[in-house]
Design a protein around this motif. Structure first.
Motif, PDB file in Angstrom:
ATOM      1  N   ALA A 199       0.801  -1.227   0.000  1.00  0.00           N
ATOM      2  CA  ALA A 199       0.000   0.000   0.000  1.00  0.00           C
ATOM      3  C   ALA A 199       0.833   1.276   0.000  1.00  0.00           C
ATOM      4  N   ASP A 200       2.023   1.228   0.567  1.00  0.00           N
ATOM      5  CA  ASP A 200       2.862   2.431   0.640  1.00  0.00           C
ATOM      6  C   ASP A 200       3.743   2.621  -0.594  1.00  0.00           C
ATOM      7  N   THR A 201       3.582   1.772  -1.586  1.00  0.00           N
ATOM      8  CA  THR A 201       4.394   1.885  -2.797  1.00  0.00           C
ATOM      9  C   THR A 201       4.044   3.162  -3.554  1.00  0.00           C
ATOM     10  N   ARG A 202       5.083   3.867  -4.002  1.00  0.00           N
ATOM     11  CA  ARG A 202       4.876   5.169  -4.659  1.00  0.00           C
ATOM     12  C   ARG A 202       6.001   5.425  -5.655  1.00  0.00           C
ATOM     13  N   PHE A 203       5.632   5.814  -6.852  1.00  0.00           N
ATOM     14  CA  PHE A 203       6.602   6.187  -7.875  1.00  0.00           C
ATOM     15  C   PHE A 203       6.486   7.689  -8.129  1.00  0.00           C
ATOM     16  N   GLU A 204       7.593   8.395  -7.966  1.00  0.00           N
ATOM     17  CA  GLU A 204       7.616   9.821  -8.264  1.00  0.00           C
ATOM     18  C   GLU A 204       8.605  10.068  -9.397  1.00  0.00           C
ATOM     19  N   PHE A 205       8.101  10.534 -10.514  1.00  0.00           N
ATOM     20  CA  PHE A 205       8.934  10.851 -11.673  1.00  0.00           C
ATOM     21  C   PHE A 205       9.161  12.356 -11.742  1.00  0.00           C
ATOM     22  N   LYS A 206      10.415  12.751 -11.841  1.00  0.00           N
ATOM     23  CA  LYS A 206      10.764  14.148 -12.086  1.00  0.00           C
ATOM     24  C   LYS A 206      11.667  14.182 -13.316  1.00  0.00           C
ATOM     25  N   THR A 207      11.230  14.889 -14.349  1.00  0.00           N
ATOM     26  CA  THR A 207      11.968  14.942 -15.606  1.00  0.00           C
ATOM     27  C   THR A 207      12.357  16.375 -15.923  1.00  0.00           C
ATOM     28  N   VAL A 208      13.647  16.578 -16.191  1.00  0.00           N
ATOM     29  CA  VAL A 208      14.175  17.897 -16.535  1.00  0.00           C
ATOM     30  C   VAL A 208      14.420  17.954 -18.036  1.00  0.00           C
ATOM     31  N   LEU A 209      13.845  18.966 -18.695  1.00  0.00           N
ATOM     32  CA  LEU A 209      13.993  19.136 -20.132  1.00  0.00           C
ATOM     33  C   LEU A 209      14.790  20.392 -20.448  1.00  0.00           C
ATOM     34  N   PRO A 210      15.373  20.479 -21.633  1.00  0.00           N
ATOM     35  CA  PRO A 210      16.044  21.719 -22.038  1.00  0.00           C
ATOM     36  C   PRO A 210      15.034  22.869 -22.121  1.00  0.00           C
ATOM     37  N   GLY A 211      15.467  24.074 -21.765  1.00  0.00           N
ATOM     38  CA  GLY A 211      14.585  25.231 -21.864  1.00  0.00           C
ATOM     39  C   GLY A 211      13.521  25.249 -20.780  1.00  0.00           C
ATOM     40  N   ARG A 212      12.348  25.776 -21.125  1.00  0.00           N
ATOM     41  CA  ARG A 212      11.233  25.886 -20.181  1.00  0.00           C
ATOM     42  C   ARG A 212      10.071  25.028 -20.666  1.00  0.00           C
ATOM     43  N   ILE A 213       9.472  24.293 -19.745  1.00  0.00           N
ATOM     44  CA  ILE A 213       8.308  23.473 -20.077  1.00  0.00           C
ATOM     45  C   ILE A 213       7.084  24.380 -20.194  1.00  0.00           C
ATOM     46  N   ASP A 214       6.287  24.162 -21.257  1.00  0.00           N
ATOM     47  CA  ASP A 214       5.078  24.960 -21.424  1.00  0.00           C
ATOM     48  C   ASP A 214       3.799  24.127 -21.388  1.00  0.00           C
ATOM     49  N   SER A 215       3.924  22.789 -21.421  1.00  0.00           N
ATOM     50  CA  SER A 215       2.720  21.961 -21.338  1.00  0.00           C
ATOM     51  C   SER A 215       3.079  20.527 -20.976  1.00  0.00           C
ATOM     52  N   ILE A 216       2.162  19.866 -20.265  1.00  0.00           N
ATOM     53  CA  ILE A 216       2.274  18.442 -19.956  1.00  0.00           C
ATOM     54  C   ILE A 216       0.879  17.841 -20.019  1.00  0.00           C
ATOM     55  N   ASN A 217       0.787  16.515 -20.057  1.00  0.00           N
ATOM     56  CA  ASN A 217      -0.529  15.887 -20.148  1.00  0.00           C
ATOM     57  C   ASN A 217      -1.092  15.520 -18.785  1.00  0.00           C
ATOM     58  N   LEU A 218      -0.238  15.322 -17.788  1.00  0.00           N
ATOM     59  CA  LEU A 218      -0.666  14.965 -16.435  1.00  0.00           C
ATOM     60  C   LEU A 218       0.276  15.656 -15.455  1.00  0.00           C
ATOM     61  N   GLY A 219       0.018  15.482 -14.171  1.00  0.00           N
ATOM     62  CA  GLY A 219       0.971  15.948 -13.171  1.00  0.00           C
ATOM     63  C   GLY A 219       1.082  17.455 -13.096  1.00  0.00           C
ATOM     64  N   ALA A 220       2.308  17.923 -12.832  1.00  0.00           N
ATOM     65  CA  ALA A 220       2.560  19.348 -12.649  1.00  0.00           C
ATOM     66  C   ALA A 220       3.940  19.674 -13.186  1.00  0.00           C
ATOM     67  N   PHE A 221       4.186  20.964 -13.445  1.00  0.00           N
ATOM     68  CA  PHE A 221       5.516  21.360 -13.921  1.00  0.00           C
ATOM     69  C   PHE A 221       5.853  22.749 -13.413  1.00  0.00           C
ATOM     70  N   GLU A 222       7.152  22.998 -13.327  1.00  0.00           N
ATOM     71  CA  GLU A 222       7.669  24.299 -12.905  1.00  0.00           C
ATOM     72  C   GLU A 222       9.017  24.507 -13.582  1.00  0.00           C
ATOM     73  N   GLU A 223       9.131  25.611 -14.304  1.00  0.00           N
ATOM     74  CA  GLU A 223      10.354  25.923 -15.037  1.00  0.00           C
ATOM     75  C   GLU A 223      10.731  24.760 -15.970  1.00  0.00           C
ATOM     76  N   ARG A 224      11.805  24.054 -15.673  1.00  0.00           N
ATOM     77  CA  ARG A 224      12.321  22.991 -16.541  1.00  0.00           C
ATOM     78  C   ARG A 224      11.917  21.588 -16.090  1.00  0.00           C
ATOM     79  N   THR A 225      11.202  21.476 -14.981  1.00  0.00           N
ATOM     80  CA  THR A 225      10.958  20.168 -14.370  1.00  0.00           C
ATOM     81  C   THR A 225       9.479  19.794 -14.365  1.00  0.00           C
ATOM     82  N   ALA A 226       9.181  18.600 -14.878  1.00  0.00           N
ATOM     83  CA  ALA A 226       7.826  18.042 -14.836  1.00  0.00           C
ATOM     84  C   ALA A 226       7.787  16.930 -13.797  1.00  0.00           C
ATOM     85  N   THR A 227       6.655  16.813 -13.096  1.00  0.00           N
ATOM     86  CA  THR A 227       6.518  15.828 -12.022  1.00  0.00           C
ATOM     87  C   THR A 227       5.248  15.007 -12.200  1.00  0.00           C
ATOM     88  N   TRP A 228       5.401  13.690 -12.101  1.00  0.00           N
ATOM     89  CA  TRP A 228       4.262  12.781 -12.129  1.00  0.00           C
ATOM     90  C   TRP A 228       4.398  11.824 -10.944  1.00  0.00           C
TER      91      TRP A 228
END
Length: 224
Positions: free
Chosen positions: A141-170
């Protein structure tokens, strides 16, 4: 609440106290995409107990998928992998954990990752609870996957999760991993080079303003 749920399964006879080989864990997955489309990944794996069968399964899984493992302790691993680029335009990288697609079009970058639940399901199928998914879900039950992906430049859109500056989080928990075979994470970014193109325009505008001011000042002096 977790302890109460587990106790209920034990008392109801759904889980045998002998040989249970499942445990919850947390995987913090950090992925860095570079401008040449090479990808570097680091996974911090934090487990809840020293369960030999579960540890053996995870070690075999990551080694088979080409990861390097540094075991800081039996419950804390740092796992790394580098995906080299071949052409710098479109790349596809795949292992048993996920399938990564990266594409570059000028200053724009597209990242897509399909994360498979087979990492969880395969471990359950190897355990004593392979025929009792509800009980397995309780133990994990406590299993959890946290993905943080850093892209070149600034992120302007994602399909799920959240993003800030260069990093997207799911983030995915055990409930989600039991619902679907895979989840797709997608993000788009653009480098800041286009912003530099505005400086010549600003400089030209400034020079025109100065020239206009000097022209008016010259005419004013002549009129005196």
């Amino acid at each position: 609440m977790l302890f109460t749920s587990i106790l209920f399964w034990f008392q109801s006879g759904a889980v045998s106290l002998t040989g249970v080989s499942l445990q919850g864990f947390q995987a913090n997955i950090r992925t860095h995409v570079y401008e040449d489309l090479s990808v570097a990944r680091t996974i911090e794996l934090i487990m809840e107990g020293d369960n030999r069968e579960s540890i053996r399964y995870k070690r075999d899984f990551f080694k088979k998928s080409g990861y390097e493992i540094v075991e800081k302790s039996s419950e804390h691993w740092v796992i790394t992998k580098v995906y080299p680029t071949s052409n710098g335009r479109t790349e596809v990288f795949q292992d048993d954990l996920s399938k990564i697609f990266v594409e570059r079009r000028g200053d724009q970058f597209l990242f897509q990752e399909e994360f498979f639940n087979r990492f969880i399901i395969n471990e359950i199928d190897r355990s004593d609870l392979k025929n009792d998914r509800p009980a397995a879900k309780v133990l994990m039950a406590d299993t959890r996957f946290e993905f943080k992906t850093v892209l070149p430049g600034r992120i302007d859109s994602i399909n799920l999760g959240a993003f800030e500056e260069r990093t997207a989080t799911w983030i995915f928990d055990i409930e989600q991993l039991f619902q679907k075979d895979s989840y797709v994470m997608r993000a788009h970014s653009e480098t800041a080079r286009g912003e530099w193109q505005i400086w010549p325009l600003l400089l030209i505008s400034f020079l025109l303003f100065v020239m206009a001011y000097l022209f008016r000042l010259k005419n004013k002096i002549r009129g005196v």
